[in-house]
Scaffold this motif. Sequence first.
Motif, PDB file in Angstrom:
ATOM      1  N   TYR A 165     -50.006  19.058  -2.915  1.00  0.00           N
ATOM      2  CA  TYR A 165     -49.816  19.336  -1.496  1.00  0.00           C
ATOM      3  C   TYR A 165     -48.393  19.851  -1.275  1.00  0.00           C
ATOM      4  O   TYR A 165     -47.566  19.835  -2.191  1.00  0.00           O
ATOM      5  CB  TYR A 165     -50.077  18.084  -0.648  1.00  0.00           C
ATOM      6  CG  TYR A 165     -49.253  16.876  -1.046  1.00  0.00           C
ATOM      7  CD1 TYR A 165     -48.029  16.610  -0.416  1.00  0.00           C
ATOM      8  CD2 TYR A 165     -49.689  15.996  -2.030  1.00  0.00           C
ATOM      9  CE1 TYR A 165     -47.270  15.505  -0.781  1.00  0.00           C
ATOM     10  CE2 TYR A 165     -48.945  14.896  -2.393  1.00  0.00           C
ATOM     11  CZ  TYR A 165     -47.734  14.654  -1.766  1.00  0.00           C
ATOM     12  OH  TYR A 165     -46.984  13.564  -2.117  1.00  0.00           O
ATOM     13  N   VAL A 209     -44.858  19.680   1.254  1.00  0.00           N
ATOM     14  CA  VAL A 209     -44.109  18.910   2.245  1.00  0.00           C
ATOM     15  C   VAL A 209     -43.085  19.864   2.836  1.00  0.00           C
ATOM     16  O   VAL A 209     -42.293  20.469   2.103  1.00  0.00           O
ATOM     17  CB  VAL A 209     -43.391  17.694   1.607  1.00  0.00           C
ATOM     18  CG1 VAL A 209     -42.530  16.984   2.637  1.00  0.00           C
ATOM     19  CG2 VAL A 209     -44.398  16.745   0.987  1.00  0.00           C
ATOM     20  N   GLU A 215     -40.003  20.534   5.762  1.00  0.00           N
ATOM     21  CA  GLU A 215     -39.015  19.938   6.659  1.00  0.00           C
ATOM     22  C   GLU A 215     -38.269  21.065   7.355  1.00  0.00           C
ATOM     23  O   GLU A 215     -37.771  21.982   6.698  1.00  0.00           O
ATOM     24  CB  GLU A 215     -38.032  19.067   5.893  1.00  0.00           C
ATOM     25  CG  GLU A 215     -36.987  18.430   6.798  1.00  0.00           C
ATOM     26  CD  GLU A 215     -35.979  17.582   6.032  1.00  0.00           C
ATOM     27  OE1 GLU A 215     -35.115  16.999   6.699  1.00  0.00           O
ATOM     28  OE2 GLU A 215     -36.038  17.514   4.790  1.00  0.00           O
ATOM     29  N   THR A 234     -39.501  23.715   1.880  1.00  0.00           N
ATOM     30  CA  THR A 234     -40.864  23.398   1.457  1.00  0.00           C
ATOM     31  C   THR A 234     -40.835  22.928   0.015  1.00  0.00           C
ATOM     32  O   THR A 234     -40.263  23.595  -0.848  1.00  0.00           O
ATOM     33  CB  THR A 234     -41.796  24.617   1.592  1.00  0.00           C
ATOM     34  OG1 THR A 234     -41.905  24.972   2.969  1.00  0.00           O
ATOM     35  CG2 THR A 234     -43.185  24.316   1.042  1.00  0.00           C
ATOM     36  N   LYS A 291     -45.538  19.638  -4.183  1.00  0.00           N
ATOM     37  CA  LYS A 291     -45.792  18.402  -4.921  1.00  0.00           C
ATOM     38  C   LYS A 291     -47.059  18.594  -5.751  1.00  0.00           C
ATOM     39  O   LYS A 291     -48.091  19.033  -5.216  1.00  0.00           O
ATOM     40  CB  LYS A 291     -45.996  17.226  -3.974  1.00  0.00           C
ATOM     41  CG  LYS A 291     -44.813  16.955  -3.051  1.00  0.00           C
ATOM     42  CD  LYS A 291     -43.683  16.322  -3.809  1.00  0.00           C
ATOM     43  CE  LYS A 291     -42.630  15.762  -2.860  1.00  0.00           C
ATOM     44  NZ  LYS A 291     -41.577  15.059  -3.590  1.00  0.00           N
ATOM     45  N   THR A 329     -42.237  16.973  -8.042  1.00  0.00           N
ATOM     46  CA  THR A 329     -41.942  18.141  -7.218  1.00  0.00           C
ATOM     47  C   THR A 329     -41.825  19.322  -8.162  1.00  0.00           C
ATOM     48  O   THR A 329     -40.894  19.405  -8.954  1.00  0.00           O
ATOM     49  CB  THR A 329     -40.628  17.948  -6.429  1.00  0.00           C
ATOM     50  OG1 THR A 329     -40.769  16.799  -5.591  1.00  0.00           O
ATOM     51  CG2 THR A 329     -40.327  19.174  -5.574  1.00  0.00           C
TER      52      THR A 329
END
Length: 194
Positions: A149, A151, A153, A161, A164, A178
């Motif tokens: 996926y 993540v 911020e 970005t 993961k 990561t």
Amino acid sequence: NCPGIEATTAQVLGDAQEAWLLTNLDRSKARWKALAQQVMMMDLNRNTSGGQGVNTDSWAGYRVPRNRLLSHIRDRRIDNVVVLTGDEHQNYAGGLWLDGSQPEGAPIAVEFVGTSISSRGDGSDRGADYDRFMAVNPQLKFRNSQRGYVVCEATPTVWTTQFKVLDKVSDRSGVLTTRQTFAIEAGSNTLTPA
């Protein structure tokens, strides 16, 4: 490729939805404009053995509405547009130009495509066609087919970005890491590995 890719009457969103999107992009006072949607906007060349071939089940299969949206963003100088996409079963990160095969100047926007969480099994870091695929797609900065996926911020100055990924989803001992992180400074539309 097929003639329908260039059809002037083709639609991805429909008239009312496209008008809503363009109007709200114009009105937005947000620092970052995140367009979360289901089909890839990058016009990747899927033919790694010469020639041109696009995924017609994506924005690349609808060149006129794709270019209308990207031209609107470019011509209105709408900064900090980030497209977030799923439904590819792979991770991708790249810039958006009217013609991704000839990326000139700064990207109009950037796109992050998240893989599936478990569909298609464990996946791999780099497939056998990785180098050829990257070579025919200069707009592409990252490709990976492991499961996982993204993540994201967003701060006033930078969008980050993280991709993961799990080394395997076929059993519970898979390890999450990561795999790649990208940053975009506000106003730049340029992906930078972080």
